[in-house]
Design a protein around this motif. Structure first.
Motif, PDB file in Angstrom:
ATOM      1  N   PHE B 141      -1.190  -3.593  -3.983  1.00 60.91           N
ATOM      2  CA  PHE B 141      -0.399  -3.278  -2.788  1.00 60.91           C
ATOM      3  C   PHE B 141      -1.346  -3.064  -1.622  1.00 60.91           C
ATOM      4  N   ILE B 142      -1.101  -3.794  -0.557  1.00 61.39           N
ATOM      5  CA  ILE B 142      -1.963  -3.676   0.609  1.00 61.39           C
ATOM      6  C   ILE B 142      -1.163  -3.046   1.736  1.00 61.39           C
ATOM      7  N   SER B 143      -1.671  -1.910   2.201  1.00 62.34           N
ATOM      8  CA  SER B 143      -0.962  -1.133   3.208  1.00 62.34           C
ATOM      9  C   SER B 143      -1.345  -1.609   4.597  1.00 62.34           C
ATOM     10  N   ALA B 144      -0.399  -1.427   5.538  1.00 64.78           N
ATOM     11  CA  ALA B 144      -0.726  -1.709   6.937  1.00 64.78           C
ATOM     12  C   ALA B 144      -1.720  -0.679   7.462  1.00 64.78           C
ATOM     13  N   GLU B 145      -1.882   0.414   6.691  1.00 66.75           N
ATOM     14  CA  GLU B 145      -2.889   1.404   7.074  1.00 66.75           C
ATOM     15  C   GLU B 145      -4.211   0.980   6.451  1.00 66.75           C
ATOM     16  N   VAL B 146      -4.972   0.226   7.168  1.00 64.54           N
ATOM     17  CA  VAL B 146      -6.225  -0.342   6.669  1.00 64.54           C
ATOM     18  C   VAL B 146      -7.245   0.784   6.535  1.00 64.54           C
ATOM     19  N   PRO B 147      -8.016   0.879   5.446  1.00 64.43           N
ATOM     20  CA  PRO B 147      -8.137  -0.047   4.322  1.00 64.43           C
ATOM     21  C   PRO B 147      -7.452   0.454   3.049  1.00 64.43           C
ATOM     22  N   TYR B 148      -6.255   1.022   3.156  1.00 66.58           N
ATOM     23  CA  TYR B 148      -5.604   1.582   1.982  1.00 66.58           C
ATOM     24  C   TYR B 148      -5.013   0.486   1.091  1.00 66.58           C
ATOM     25  N   THR B 149      -5.427   0.481  -0.160  1.00 69.36           N
ATOM     26  CA  THR B 149      -4.826  -0.413  -1.149  1.00 69.36           C
ATOM     27  C   THR B 149      -4.713   0.364  -2.454  1.00 69.36           C
ATOM     28  N   ASP B 150      -3.871  -0.102  -3.346  1.00 66.90           N
ATOM     29  CA  ASP B 150      -3.885   0.401  -4.712  1.00 66.90           C
ATOM     30  C   ASP B 150      -3.208  -0.621  -5.613  1.00 66.90           C
ATOM     31  N   THR B 151      -3.360  -0.449  -6.921  1.00 70.14           N
ATOM     32  CA  THR B 151      -2.779  -1.420  -7.841  1.00 70.14           C
ATOM     33  C   THR B 151      -1.928  -0.720  -8.887  1.00 70.14           C
ATOM     34  N   LEU B 152      -0.974  -1.463  -9.423  1.00 68.63           N
ATOM     35  CA  LEU B 152      -0.234  -1.054 -10.621  1.00 68.63           C
ATOM     36  C   LEU B 152      -0.238  -2.265 -11.538  1.00 68.63           C
ATOM     37  N   THR B 153      -0.309  -2.017 -12.834  1.00 66.48           N
ATOM     38  CA  THR B 153      -0.119  -3.154 -13.726  1.00 66.48           C
ATOM     39  C   THR B 153       1.366  -3.509 -13.691  1.00 66.48           C
ATOM     40  N   LEU B 154       1.675  -4.732 -14.084  1.00 60.89           N
ATOM     41  CA  LEU B 154       3.066  -5.163 -14.068  1.00 60.89           C
ATOM     42  C   LEU B 154       3.919  -4.252 -14.953  1.00 60.89           C
ATOM     43  N   ARG B 155       3.344  -3.838 -16.086  1.00 57.92           N
ATOM     44  CA  ARG B 155       4.079  -2.941 -16.997  1.00 57.92           C
ATOM     45  C   ARG B 155       4.408  -1.623 -16.318  1.00 57.92           C
ATOM     46  N   GLN B 156       3.429  -1.101 -15.566  1.00 60.99           N
ATOM     47  CA  GLN B 156       3.685   0.167 -14.857  1.00 60.99           C
ATOM     48  C   GLN B 156       4.755  -0.034 -13.784  1.00 60.99           C
ATOM     49  N   ALA B 157       4.647  -1.146 -13.065  1.00 62.67           N
ATOM     50  CA  ALA B 157       5.589  -1.396 -11.973  1.00 62.67           C
ATOM     51  C   ALA B 157       7.006  -1.621 -12.495  1.00 62.67           C
TER      52      ALA B 157
END
Lengths: 209, 230
Positions: B141-157
């Motif tokens: 997930f890439i936020s418009a608040e640069v440089p904030y990103t994070d990930t989830l695995t598909l299973r978690q999502a």
């Protein structure tokens, strides 16, 4: 020989060191409160933004506050401070009655001021410890406790109440607000001191005697 | 002559030590005590004007300015390992199957907001538009608040209560909560709940997000990560 009429109108209540400590603490408190509220209250956070800057201001003021307090103690009149500490620590019979709302003559600090000093000192310690834990906790799991933020917030709420009471007595309430002059210049009117801190005045050496 | 009753008592240091000890020990009992009384103060808090009393939320941002949502021009892009790279307008997003839930939001720093009413789109429904390939197992997930990103695995999502939320408590998501869309995954601490999402990249590997590069756990299970064990 000084007669009663020639006695100076003012007496010295607070030393330079005591006043410096008070004002260093007070100014740091208000900067920390303002920057802390911007970090804490969502509406203010949105209005002001600039969270990284606010965080730096809050954290750096906290460090500067600790350093300044240490510096004033190191460079100031430490013997005088030790004496002040002894005064603040000891509650005599009159103090204990005064706390039960029985009017009794008071020393340089009344019993309420002594309690306020103790509370202020412990709050300063707890603010510093919980603040540093919040900062370290963001970097290292071992310093993260679920209750740190509750302690920091709780202290904030109680502090605001105590400071409002303090400001009321120092700025508004007619019979006590003269005390502010003492904290600003060091001196208070003799007749006011006689009214509010009689035992202290009685214990003083008559000037030029 | 002075009787023992006349002797000064050292209440000053007692008050100092007592309050300090109470405060320091509260690091270990504060949260459980607060949780126990919290129910009692909630009606009181609700009775006061909104905005006067903190709602329990704190707004964490990492840059100087919160992103601003322009409804007409805003797009959510879904790209990476997908069959159909997609760009959704806000109106397109609202047309996708709507899901609602009430869940609790936990921040890793110790605060919690209970009973938050979210509405949004489940990730399964959202991704159906772009059709991830078989090798796409992670969402970044890439936020418009640069440089904030994070990930989830598909299973978690695809947990039953994870979603991309566009409404909170019956209103469109407010700016400070990540308008127009944010990730909601109640099982994980808030820093995985990315705000101001504008791009979702389907990929095959987990990239440490903003806070994870600063030492936070990649899998932020509430109570079972970041030094918490309960």
């Amino acid at each position: 020989m000084a007669t009663r009429a020639e006695r100076p109108l003012y007496v010295r209540r607070f030393s330079r060191t005591e006043r410096t400590l008070h004002w260093v603490h007070a100014s740091a408190f208000f900067v920390l409160l303002a920057s802390g509220l911007v970090l804490y209250v969502p509406r203010l956070s949105e209005l002001v933004g600039r969270r990284p800057l606010m965080k730096d201001i809050h954290f750096d003021t906290g460090l500067a506050w600790m350093a300044a307090i240490a510096l004033v103690i190191l460079l100031g009149d430490r013997r005088g401070l030790r004496q002040t500490l002894r005064e603040l620590d000891a509650f005599d019979r009159d103090d204990r009655l005064w706390l039960r709302r029985i009017p009794r003559p008071q020393g340089r600090f009344n019993a309420g001021q002594k309690l306020n000093a103790a509370l202020t000192a412990s709050f300063a310690l707890l603010f510093a410890v919980s603040g540093l834990l919040l900062w370290y906790g963001e970097r290292d799991n071992r310093f993260r406790f679920a209750s740190t933020i509750l302690l920091h917030d709780g202290l904030m709420y109680v502090s605001i109440l105590v400071v409002l009471g303090h400001l009321y007595l120092a700025l508004i309430y007619p019979s006590t607000r003269h005390a502010l002059r003492g904290m600003a210049t060091g001196n208070v009117r003799r007749d006011w001191a006689w009214e509010h801190h009689r035992k202290w005045l009685e214990g003083q050496q008559p000037p030029s005697a | 002559m002075s009787s023992p009753a006349d002797e000064p008592k050292l209440y000053g240091r007692r008050a100092f030590l007592g309050v300090s000890a109470l405060g320091l020990s509260s690091l270990f009992w504060g949260k459980s005590a607060w949780d126990a009384v919290n129910g009692a103060v909630t009606p009181l808090r609700d009775a006061l004007p909104a905005g006067l009393v903190p709602s329990g939320w704190r707004i964490y941002t990492i840059s100087g300015h919160m992103p601003t949502f322009q409804r007409a021009t805003w797009r959510l892009r879904i790209e990476g390992l997908v069959e159909k790279p997609t760009s959704l307008s806000y109106a397109d997003l609202l047309k996708l199957p709507r899901a609602e839930q009430v869940s609790t939001f936990h921040c890793v720093t110790g605060w919690t907001v209970k009973n938050v009413h979210w509405a949004g789109v489940r990730f399964r429904d959202l991704l159906a538009v772009a059709q991830p390939g078989i090798e796409g197992t992670v969402l970044q997930f890439i936020s418009a608040e640069v440089p904030y990103t994070d990930t989830l695995t598909l299973r978690q999502a695809e947990l039953h209560d994870a979603m991309l939320a566009y409404e909170m408590n019956g209103q469109p998501l407010k700016r400070e909560h990540g308008a127009p869309v944010r990730v909601v995954i109640p099982e994980m601490y808030g820093y995985k709940n990315v705000k101001w999402v504008e791009r979702i990249v389907v990929t095959d590997q987990v990239t440490p997000g903003y806070w994870e590069q600063n030492g936070y756990d990649v899998d932020a299970w509430v109570g079972r990560s970041n030094g918490y064990t309960s």
